[in-house]
Scaffold this active site. Structure first.
Site, PDB file in Angstrom:
ATOM      1  N   GLU A  99     -20.573  -7.989 -92.081  1.00  0.00           N
ATOM      2  CA  GLU A  99     -19.457  -7.841 -93.025  1.00  0.00           C
ATOM      3  C   GLU A  99     -18.275  -7.178 -92.342  1.00  0.00           C
ATOM      4  O   GLU A  99     -17.122  -7.431 -92.695  1.00  0.00           O
ATOM      5  CB  GLU A  99     -19.942  -7.006 -94.214  1.00  0.00           C
ATOM      6  CG  GLU A  99     -19.190  -7.235 -95.481  1.00  0.00           C
ATOM      7  CD  GLU A  99     -18.564  -5.982 -96.020  1.00  0.00           C
ATOM      8  OE1 GLU A  99     -17.376  -5.763 -95.727  1.00  0.00           O
ATOM      9  OE2 GLU A  99     -19.241  -5.235 -96.730  1.00  0.00           O
ATOM     10  N   ARG A 117     -16.602 -11.259-100.458  1.00  0.00           N
ATOM     11  CA  ARG A 117     -16.139 -10.571 -99.240  1.00  0.00           C
ATOM     12  C   ARG A 117     -15.346 -11.526 -98.331  1.00  0.00           C
ATOM     13  O   ARG A 117     -15.472 -11.487 -97.108  1.00  0.00           O
ATOM     14  CB  ARG A 117     -17.316  -9.990 -98.439  1.00  0.00           C
ATOM     15  CG  ARG A 117     -18.052  -8.868 -99.134  1.00  0.00           C
ATOM     16  CD  ARG A 117     -17.174  -7.634 -99.295  1.00  0.00           C
ATOM     17  NE  ARG A 117     -17.956  -6.502 -99.753  1.00  0.00           N
ATOM     18  CZ  ARG A 117     -18.268  -6.267-101.023  1.00  0.00           C
ATOM     19  NH1 ARG A 117     -17.828  -7.065-101.974  1.00  0.00           N
ATOM     20  NH2 ARG A 117     -18.985  -5.212-101.346  1.00  0.00           N
ATOM     21  N   SER A 169     -21.163  -1.176 -96.165  1.00  0.00           N
ATOM     22  CA  SER A 169     -22.149  -2.231 -95.902  1.00  0.00           C
ATOM     23  C   SER A 169     -21.827  -2.894 -94.568  1.00  0.00           C
ATOM     24  O   SER A 169     -20.699  -3.339 -94.364  1.00  0.00           O
ATOM     25  CB  SER A 169     -22.095  -3.296 -96.993  1.00  0.00           C
ATOM     26  OG  SER A 169     -22.432  -2.736 -98.229  1.00  0.00           O
TER      27      SER A 169
HETATM   28  N1  EPU Z   1     -31.843  -2.139-101.867  1.00  0.00           N
HETATM   29  C1  EPU Z   1     -33.030  -1.824-101.249  1.00  0.00           C
HETATM   30  N2  EPU Z   1     -33.004  -0.995-100.152  1.00  0.00           N
HETATM   31  C2  EPU Z   1     -31.849  -0.458 -99.677  1.00  0.00           C
HETATM   32  C3  EPU Z   1     -30.640  -0.774-100.306  1.00  0.00           C
HETATM   33  C4  EPU Z   1     -30.657  -1.627-101.408  1.00  0.00           C
HETATM   34  O1  EPU Z   1     -34.095  -2.274-101.647  1.00  0.00           O
HETATM   35  O2  EPU Z   1     -31.926   0.292 -98.710  1.00  0.00           O
HETATM   36  C5  EPU Z   1     -31.856  -2.983-103.081  1.00  0.00           C
HETATM   37  C6  EPU Z   1     -31.649  -2.134-104.328  1.00  0.00           C
HETATM   38  O3  EPU Z   1     -32.859  -1.610-104.795  1.00  0.00           O
HETATM   39  C7  EPU Z   1     -31.029  -3.103-105.296  1.00  0.00           C
HETATM   40  C8  EPU Z   1     -30.265  -4.037-104.405  1.00  0.00           C
HETATM   41  O4  EPU Z   1     -30.756  -3.865-103.077  1.00  0.00           O
HETATM   42  O5  EPU Z   1     -32.020  -3.864-105.964  1.00  0.00           O
HETATM   43  C9  EPU Z   1     -28.762  -3.791-104.466  1.00  0.00           C
HETATM   44  O6  EPU Z   1     -28.485  -2.486-103.966  1.00  0.00           O
HETATM   45  P1  EPU Z   1     -27.079  -1.742-104.227  1.00  0.00           P
HETATM   46  O7  EPU Z   1     -26.816  -1.658-105.699  1.00  0.00           O
HETATM   47  O8  EPU Z   1     -27.108  -0.471-103.469  1.00  0.00           O
HETATM   48  O9  EPU Z   1     -25.989  -2.719-103.646  1.00  0.00           O
HETATM   49  P2  EPU Z   1     -25.899  -3.573-102.286  1.00  0.00           P
HETATM   50  O10 EPU Z   1     -26.092  -5.019-102.630  1.00  0.00           O
HETATM   51  O11 EPU Z   1     -26.794  -3.010-101.252  1.00  0.00           O
HETATM   52  C10 EPU Z   1     -23.367  -4.066-102.621  1.00  0.00           C
HETATM   53  C11 EPU Z   1     -22.094  -4.004-101.833  1.00  0.00           C
HETATM   54  C12 EPU Z   1     -21.587  -2.574-101.733  1.00  0.00           C
HETATM   55  C13 EPU Z   1     -21.359  -2.052-103.140  1.00  0.00           C
HETATM   56  C14 EPU Z   1     -22.680  -2.146-103.921  1.00  0.00           C
HETATM   57  C15 EPU Z   1     -22.528  -1.765-105.360  1.00  0.00           C
HETATM   58  C16 EPU Z   1     -22.194  -5.853-100.240  1.00  0.00           C
HETATM   59  C17 EPU Z   1     -22.291  -6.258 -98.816  1.00  0.00           C
HETATM   60  N3  EPU Z   1     -22.293  -4.543-100.494  1.00  0.00           N
HETATM   61  O12 EPU Z   1     -24.365  -3.338-101.899  1.00  0.00           O
HETATM   62  O13 EPU Z   1     -20.325  -2.606-101.053  1.00  0.00           O
HETATM   63  O14 EPU Z   1     -20.907  -0.703-103.128  1.00  0.00           O
HETATM   64  O15 EPU Z   1     -23.154  -3.515-103.911  1.00  0.00           O
HETATM   65  O16 EPU Z   1     -21.903  -2.784-106.059  1.00  0.00           O
HETATM   66  O17 EPU Z   1     -22.018  -6.701-101.109  1.00  0.00           O
HETATM   67  C18 EPU Z   1     -19.289  -2.404 -98.919  1.00  0.00           C
HETATM   68  O18 EPU Z   1     -18.923  -3.562 -99.048  1.00  0.00           O
HETATM   69  O19 EPU Z   1     -19.008  -1.736 -97.900  1.00  0.00           O
HETATM   70  C19 EPU Z   1     -20.118  -1.787 -99.959  1.00  0.00           C
HETATM   71  C20 EPU Z   1     -20.605  -0.553 -99.858  1.00  0.00           C
END
Ligand code: EPU
Length: 336
Positions: A332, A164, A236
């Site tokens: 972010e 990012r 995010s």
């Molecule tokens: N998780 C939780 N609780 C929550 C949300 C997530 O426990 O409320 C845990 C999930 O269970 C999982 C892990 O966190 O083990 C990752 O969750 P997820 O796959 O939803 O991805 P994220 O890390 O929360 C990132 C990006 C998103 C992108 C997703 C999918 C960042 C800051 N965010 O989210 O990007 O869509 O991965 O690849 O890196 C954005 O940048 O605006 C965005 C939406």
């Protein structure tokens, strides 16, 4: 090109904040952009380059110049080895570019389906999702320097891409305007379907190609992420924090259900959504703003909320996570 004054931005930021720009312009050619900045009055104003406003948080009216580039051209050139070079104007809607490329069977962008925003904004924060980042396909970013109005081209290596992050958020912040981005895609591209939730859903399909990857990514996003057309949000709100592997392992020993993501060099990413959820914030509402019920990393404006209210909520979340886990959450979104 018209230069608007006191221009309403409510429909142009995905949080839906009711703020105005002192000056607002939509150049649709390099000539229009250059003529705007050749006027020293506009060149010296504070500047915000606005795509779809999907990663911006306006705290109040903006007393400067908002420029919304409307360069909409998409060109493609076939290269040897089944590769194709695509160049797209900064104003093209990101997902329409992805849809176009998938329809032409040009692979490489499909994991980034459904991300709000424009092509010009994509390299700034190196958009990423479902195991891919836009840096994986970008070959060149073209921009106009605001001091000299010269065209400047950045190779992939020049862009200083990180998680990012890019040189456009750092050394070149507010010093240029991105006009065009070029990508190298492929008709033979290898599918990238390692991301846990993506691979689980794709396994059940009889045939897997880039079209199926796109559809599955869109389906996952729909389930987890609120549609800004329905509830104001900027995706995010925080980055996933990077900690030492030792810290990550110690945390995992205490919370065996936690998934950590090693990033090499003795470091690992911890999911910020998990940290926020553990602190009890998931689904919580504070006045007109809150934490999304299906994804704790997303802060939402239920209607009529302000940027200040979101920032107060964000600060309270950061404090909870710091107190409980001793981990600092970094924002972010860009605060204006
Ligand atoms: N998780 C939780 N609780 C929550 C949300 C997530 O426990 O409320 C845990 C999930 O269970 C999982 C892990 O966190 O083990 C990752 O969750 P997820 O796959 O939803 O991805 P994220 O890390 O929360 C990132 C990006 C998103 C992108 C997703 C999918 C960042 C800051 N965010 O989210 O990007 O869509 O991965 O690849 O890196 C954005 O940048 O605006 C965005 C939406």
């Amino acid at each position: 090109m018209q230069i608007h004054e006191h221009y309403p931005l409510k429909a142009q930021n995905t949080f839906g904040f009711d703020v105005k720009a002192r000056y607002y312009a939509e150049p649709s050619s390099l000539e229009e952009l250059k003529s705007l900045f050749s006027d020293i009055f506009f060149r010296e104003l504070p500047l915000v380059a606005l795509g779809e406003g999907s990663n911006l948080l306006f705290c109040r009216d903006f007393e400067g110049l908002v420029v919304h580039p409307r360069f909409m051209e998409i060109t493609s050139t076939a290269l040897p080895n089944s590769e194709v070079m695509i160049s797209a104007g900064a104003g093209v809607i990101w997902d329409s570019l992805v849809a176009h490329c998938v329809a032409q069977a040009w692979g490489g962008l499909e994991n980034l389906s459904g991300i709000p925003g424009t092509v010009g904004a994509a390299p700034i924060q190196n958009i990423g999702a479902y195991g891919a980042e836009v840096k994986d396909t970008i070959t060149e970013v073209e921009a106009i320097r605001l001091d000299s109005l010269e065209t400047i081209r950045f190779s992939n290596a020049d862009c200083g891409f990180g998680y990012r992050d890019s040189i456009f958020k750092q050394a070149w912040k507010n010093k240029l305007l991105i006009t065009k981005v070029s990508f190298c895609l492929s008709t033979q591209s290898k599918l990238n379907i390692q991301y846990d939730s993506l691979s689980k859903l794709l396994q059940a399909m009889p045939k897997i190609g880039i079209q199926e990857v796109r559809e599955t990514v869109l389906q996952i996003r729909k389930e987890k992420l609120p549609d800004p057309a329905e509830i104001g949000n900027a995706g995010s709100f925080f980055k996933n924090p990077t900690v030492t592997e030792a810290t990550a392992l110690a945390l995992q020993a205490r919370y065996p259900q936690l998934t950590v993501y090693p990033t090499g060099k003795g470091q690992a990413k911890i999911p910020a959504g998990w940290l926020i959820e553990q602190c009890g914030w998931k689904g919580k509402q504070r006045g007109r703003v809150g934490v999304h019920k299906a994804q704790a990393l997303v802060l939402v404006n239920y209607g009529g909320g302000t940027g200040e209210e979101i920032l107060q909520l964000a600060a309270a979340i950061q404090q909870s996570v710091a107190e409980r886990f001793n981990i600092a959450l970094e924002m972010e979104v860009n605060v204006v």
